[in-house]
Design a protein around this motif. Structure first.
Motif, PDB file in Angstrom:
ATOM      1  N   ASN A 105      10.158   6.198   2.531  1.00 20.62           N
ATOM      2  CA  ASN A 105       9.620   7.224   1.650  1.00 20.62           C
ATOM      3  C   ASN A 105       8.187   6.883   1.211  1.00 20.62           C
ATOM      4  OD1 ASN A 105       9.650   9.574   0.225  1.00 20.62           O
ATOM      5  ND2 ASN A 105      10.556   8.645  -1.618  1.00 20.62           N
ATOM      6  N   PRO A 106       7.295   6.673   2.191  1.00 21.34           N
ATOM      7  CA  PRO A 106       5.954   6.206   1.862  1.00 21.34           C
ATOM      8  C   PRO A 106       5.106   7.317   1.261  1.00 21.34           C
ATOM      9  CG  PRO A 106       6.052   6.748   4.162  1.00 21.34           C
ATOM     10  CD  PRO A 106       7.430   6.997   3.624  1.00 21.34           C
TER      11      PRO A 106
ATOM     12  N   ARG B  24       0.820  -1.227   0.000  1.00 22.97           N
ATOM     13  CA  ARG B  24       0.000   0.000   0.000  1.00 22.97           C
ATOM     14  C   ARG B  24       0.844   1.264   0.000  1.00 22.97           C
ATOM     15  NH1 ARG B  24      -5.674  -0.797   3.237  1.00 22.97           N
ATOM     16  NH2 ARG B  24      -6.098  -2.840   2.364  1.00 22.97           N
ATOM     17  N   ASP B  25       2.136   1.102   0.263  1.00 23.06           N
ATOM     18  CA  ASP B  25       3.025   2.254   0.267  1.00 23.06           C
ATOM     19  C   ASP B  25       2.669   3.248   1.379  1.00 23.06           C
ATOM     20  OD1 ASP B  25       5.272   3.329  -0.658  1.00 23.06           O
ATOM     21  OD2 ASP B  25       4.483   4.011  -2.587  1.00 23.06           O
ATOM     22  N   VAL B  26       2.329   2.687   2.546  1.00 26.16           N
ATOM     23  CA  VAL B  26       2.074   3.528   3.724  1.00 26.16           C
ATOM     24  C   VAL B  26       3.039   3.082   4.826  1.00 26.16           C
ATOM     25  CG1 VAL B  26      -0.383   3.753   3.180  1.00 26.16           C
ATOM     26  CG2 VAL B  26       0.351   1.971   4.759  1.00 26.16           C
ATOM     27  N   ALA B  27       3.354   3.984   5.749  1.00 30.74           N
ATOM     28  CA  ALA B  27       4.210   3.600   6.878  1.00 30.74           C
ATOM     29  C   ALA B  27       3.486   3.980   8.160  1.00 30.74           C
ATOM     30  CB  ALA B  27       5.550   4.322   6.804  1.00 30.74           C
ATOM     31  N   MET B  28       3.406   3.019   9.059  1.00 27.48           N
ATOM     32  CA  MET B  28       2.656   3.260  10.294  1.00 27.48           C
ATOM     33  C   MET B  28       3.625   3.397  11.469  1.00 27.48           C
ATOM     34  SD  MET B  28      -0.852   1.477  11.191  1.00 27.48           S
ATOM     35  CE  MET B  28      -1.665   1.561  12.766  1.00 27.48           C
ATOM     36  N   VAL B  29       3.362   4.350  12.348  1.00 27.88           N
ATOM     37  CA  VAL B  29       4.172   4.505  13.565  1.00 27.88           C
ATOM     38  C   VAL B  29       3.238   4.296  14.752  1.00 27.88           C
ATOM     39  CG1 VAL B  29       5.589   6.072  14.953  1.00 27.88           C
ATOM     40  CG2 VAL B  29       5.753   6.110  12.462  1.00 27.88           C
TER      41      VAL B  29
END
Ligand code: ATP
Length: 366
Positions: free
Chosen positions: A151-152, A75-80
């Protein structure tokens, strides 16, 4: 970077409707904060966007792509996350480079990306340390660094600051905003802290029981809440609510509470007139109440008398709880006002900031 669109999104867990019919278009580069009390569905929405939960109904788009059936890694997302979720046995460098290694990025590129993110976050001197050798704030920065190196197209933050102490939280809040200004990555940020929401979001989305209540700029939500729930949730201390009856004639209307009578703003006369003779709820923010002894001229219909019950001096202001008959009204006063529990005092309200709500539906009249 990308737009994110939620279209009629719903999520049920057995009998629990965690998210209902949720619509939201998030612009490319926008910083959106989802805020609401515990259990209102904000983490579920974030997890649906990340692909960590399966959607029950509706559609989610990232950019032009419908992602309902797209695997989280694609999905090209980054979760924190709130708990950072760092690998304890790896160094800071390894924690940040791990996902790039998995994607078989070349070693030179990995080095560049990790060093770039470390520079951005002030972590260059900590790259060889293990997470246990870092402070809470430094660990949170590593978690951020790990998201940045990918680099999402979208950052998803789930209460990332809630494990930090108050001072560090404020410092990290500023750092996150600064980072957003530099990277301009579309961001969805979840918090239950209304102050965090107000200070960080381009727009804030207030949720209750899985239902969106309002989505707008923080100032607009503060000035023009759509209902009593939003009015009471945004602002601290919370807005005072007083049962009242609307009275008056010829463009001059008053809200009569059990112990006071307040003149309603003239420019709201048409709205007040529709409630003439009916009961409603008056909303009064603590910061729109002053001590009437301040020397300023007091207009009739803009004061109430009450007995000071509790005084909380917090240095920059005094939070004063006033008993006014059965009602307790909270006021934020100048720190140098002298008032002691038991004092009978007159307070002035700024009528132009009064709010009025329908008693049954809780919806805003003005
Ligand atoms: P908090 O601030 O406490 O984290 P939240 O607003 O993020 O709350 P969610 O975690 O999204 O709320 O939960 C929304 C509702 O869905 C809650 O009633 C919760 O109990 C329920 N829920 C969430 N995950 C599950 C699950 N895996 N199984 C069953 N119910 C769930």
């Amino acid at each position: 970077m990308a737009e994110v669109r939620f279209k009629a999104v719903g999520k049920t867990f057995g009998q629990v409707k965690a998210v209902r019919d949720f619509f939201l278009d998030i612009a490319d580069g926008e910083f959106i904060v989802l805020v609401g009390p515990s259990g209102c569905g904000k983490s579920t929405l974030l997890r649906l966007a990340a692909g960590l939960e399966e959607i029950s109904s509706g559609e989610i788009y990232i950019g032009d792509r419908l992602v309902n059936d797209v695997h989280p890694s694609a999905r090209d997302v980054a979760m924190v996350f709130q708990n950072y979720a760092l690998y304890p046995q790896m160094t800071v460098y390894q924690n940040m480079s791990f996902c790039l290694e998995m994607r078989r990025v070349s070693q030179n590129q990995i080095k560049d990306k990790v060093r770039g993110a470390a520079r951005l976050l002030g972590l260059e001197h900590l790259l060889e340390r293990k997470p246990r050798q870092l402070s809470g704030g430094q660990r949170q920065r590593v978690a951020l660094g790990r998201a940045i190196v990918r680099n999402p197209r979208v950052f998803l933050f789930d209460e990332p600051l809630s494990n930090l102490d108050a001072k560090l939280r404020i410092a990290m809040r500023a750092e996150l905003l600064d980072l957003h200004q530099r990277l301009k990555t579309t961001t969805i940020y979840v918090t239950h802290d209304q102050l965090e929401a107000m200070t960080m979001g381009d727009r804030i989305v207030v949720l209750k029981d899985g239902v969106m209540q309002q989505a707008d700029s923080p100032q607009h939500v503060y000035d023009h809440p759509v209902n009593m729930f939003v009015a009471g949730f945004i602002g601290a201390p919370a807005m005072n609510f007083l049962d009242c009856e609307i009275m008056g004639e010829k463009g001059e209307f008053r809200a009569s509470t059990a112990n006071a009578e307040f003149k309603l703003p003239r420019d709201k006369a048409a709205k007040a007139e529709a409630y003439l003779g009916r009961r409603a709820v008056l909303g009064l923010r603590p910061e729109h109440i002053d001590d009437a002894a301040g020397g300023r001229q007091v207009e009739p219909g803009s004061t109430f008398k009450g007995s000071v019950w509790v005084v909380e001096p917090v240095g920059s202001e005094k939070i004063v709880h006033v008993r006014c008959g059965e009602d307790v009204i909270v006021a934020r006063l100048d720190p140098y006002v002298t008032c002691r529990p038991g004092d009978m005092t007159e307070f002035r309200i700024r009528s132009e900031h009064l709010h009025l709500f329908d008693q049954e539906s809780g919806l805003t009249i003005f």
